[in-house]
Each structure stands twice: as C-alpha cells, then as structure tokens.
Design a protein around this motif. Structure first.
Motif, PDB file in Angstrom:
ATOM      1  N   PRO A   1      -2.608  -7.560   7.265  1.00 24.15           N
ATOM      2  CA  PRO A   1      -1.749  -8.753   7.261  1.00 24.15           C
ATOM      3  C   PRO A   1      -1.221  -9.123   5.869  1.00 24.15           C
TER       4      PRO A   1
ATOM      5  N   GLU B   1       1.725  -6.945   5.228  1.00 25.32           N
ATOM      6  CA  GLU B   1       2.859  -7.449   6.015  1.00 25.32           C
ATOM      7  C   GLU B   1       3.526  -8.617   5.288  1.00 25.32           C
TER       8      GLU B   1
ATOM      9  N   LYS C   1       5.577  -7.438   2.321  1.00 23.67           N
ATOM     10  CA  LYS C   1       6.870  -6.868   2.710  1.00 23.67           C
ATOM     11  C   LYS C   1       7.864  -7.983   2.989  1.00 23.67           C
ATOM     12  N   GLU C   2       7.371  -9.021   3.664  1.00 29.89           N
ATOM     13  CA  GLU C   2       8.205 -10.147   4.029  1.00 29.89           C
ATOM     14  C   GLU C   2       8.666 -10.922   2.784  1.00 29.89           C
TER      15      GLU C   2
ATOM     16  N   TRP D   1       1.374   3.122   3.488  1.00 31.85           N
ATOM     17  CA  TRP D   1       1.872   1.893   2.859  1.00 31.85           C
ATOM     18  C   TRP D   1       2.693   2.180   1.608  1.00 31.85           C
TER      19      TRP D   1
END
Ligand code: GDP
Ligand code: MG
Length: 174
Positions: free
Chosen positions: A96, A99, A102-103, A141
């Motif tokens: 998470p 994630e 990346k966001e 990743w």
C-alpha cells in the motif's frame, strides 16, 4: 535546495530505527523503542565539489496517519522501504505504501530512488521471506534491493550508497 530528503517506511518492529541509528550513529539497541518521527542530518558530497545535507526521516511506520504518510512521500526525494526477512506480513504491508507513492509522485516515480530492504538477515533460522522473493518484488516495483542486518552491521553503508547512486539529477555520495 541543497537538502536531500530520504524517508524510511515499514511496519512496526522491522528495524527502521535500528538501520537509521546504525547508519547515523554506528550503534545498535536490542530493545524495541517505538518511534515518534525523528529526522537525522548528515553532510554528503554533491556533484563532486559541493556538499548537501542528507536528511533521513525515521517514520513511525504503520502507526503513521495516511495524511502524514502522504506528506512524508510528497516531501521525500528518495525512499527506503523496509521489511523483516523473519516476517512475511511486514513484506505484504509495503504494497500500500508503494501504491501511495505512485499516486503522490505520478510520473516522477520512475526517477525517484527507492530501495527495498530485507532486514534481520542474521536471523536465518527464522526466515520467512526468501532473498529471491524480495528480489522479485523489487524488480516488479522497479526499485533497488538489498538484505541487511542492523544488528551485525551488514550492508548498512551499502544500502545508503546504493540509494544515492540511484539519484540521476545530482551526483550524490557519502
Ligand atoms: P522499527 O519499529 O521499525 O523502528 O524497529 P526497531 O529498529 O525499533 O527494531 C525492532 C526490534 O528489532 C528491536 O528489538 C531491534 O533490536 C530488533 N532489530 C532491528 N534490526 C535487527 C537486525 O538486523 N537483526 C536482529 N536480529 N534484530 C534486529
Ligand atoms: Mg522505530
């Protein structure tokens, strides 16, 4: 600016503080002292003839509020993601965070130096995550990978050297 900010993430107990303290102070403590966010500073070399300040933020890990995590990510120039090789769950808990990175970073994530770290490599008999398993996720990743032992002082300097070597916009070195 001449500051280079590195944030250290990972579940509670994986060794975030131990790796940071080992690198910054050269010490190791057997006891678990839960951390309030702490930042350490060290002068490093930048573009051969200049210096800059390496700022290492030892986060509180999963106890950090999502908004705080987001802020640490947006402020960070580079990241260290730590799990313990003795704890499969700590490995799963990093997804998470990736994630969110990346966001928050968007396209810039491709140029952001990130090292995935399997700590506690000295505890071979308790290992739950294989070296190959860690390497595979790091490849997926797009980040660097290293296994460390803060306890035995194995690969700690190498971890920071490899992280700085991933920075392509400036030439950073310890
Ligand atoms: P944090 O919550 O991620 O900051 O974890 P800590 O750095 O406080 O470490 C949690 C516990 O794991 C402490 O008891 C440390 O002494 C221990 N520890 C940290 N790194 C290592 C390591 O490389 N090997 C072993 N055997 N124990 C470690
Ligand atoms: Mg800590």
């Amino acid at each position: 600016t001449s500051d280079y900010r590195v944030a250290v993430f990972g579940a509670g107990g994986v060794g975030k503080s131990s790796i940071t303290q080992r690198f910054v102070k050269g010490t190791f403590n057997e006891n678990y002292i839960p951390t309030i966010e702490d930042t350490y500073r060290q002068v490093i070399s930048c573009n051969q003839k200049n210096v800059c300040t390496l700022q290492i933020t030892d986060t509180t890990g999963s106890h950090q509020f999502p908004a705080m995590q987001r802020l640490s990510i947006s402020k960070g120039n580079a990241f260290i993601l730590i799990y313990s090789v003795t704890n499969k769950q700590s490995f799963a808990e990093l997804a998470p965070i990736v994630e969110m990175m990346k966001e928050v970073k968007g396209n810039a994530i491709a140029e952001t130096p990130i090292m995935l770290v399997g700590n506690k490599k000295d505890e071979e008999s308790k290992r739950e995550v294989s070296t190959a398993g860690g390497q595979k996720i790091a490849t997926a990743w797009g980040c660097g990978f290293i296994e460390t032992s803060a306890k035995n002082n194995e690969n700690i300097t190498e971890l920071f050297q490899q992280l700085l070597a991933l920075e392509k916009k400036r030439q950073l070195a310890l």
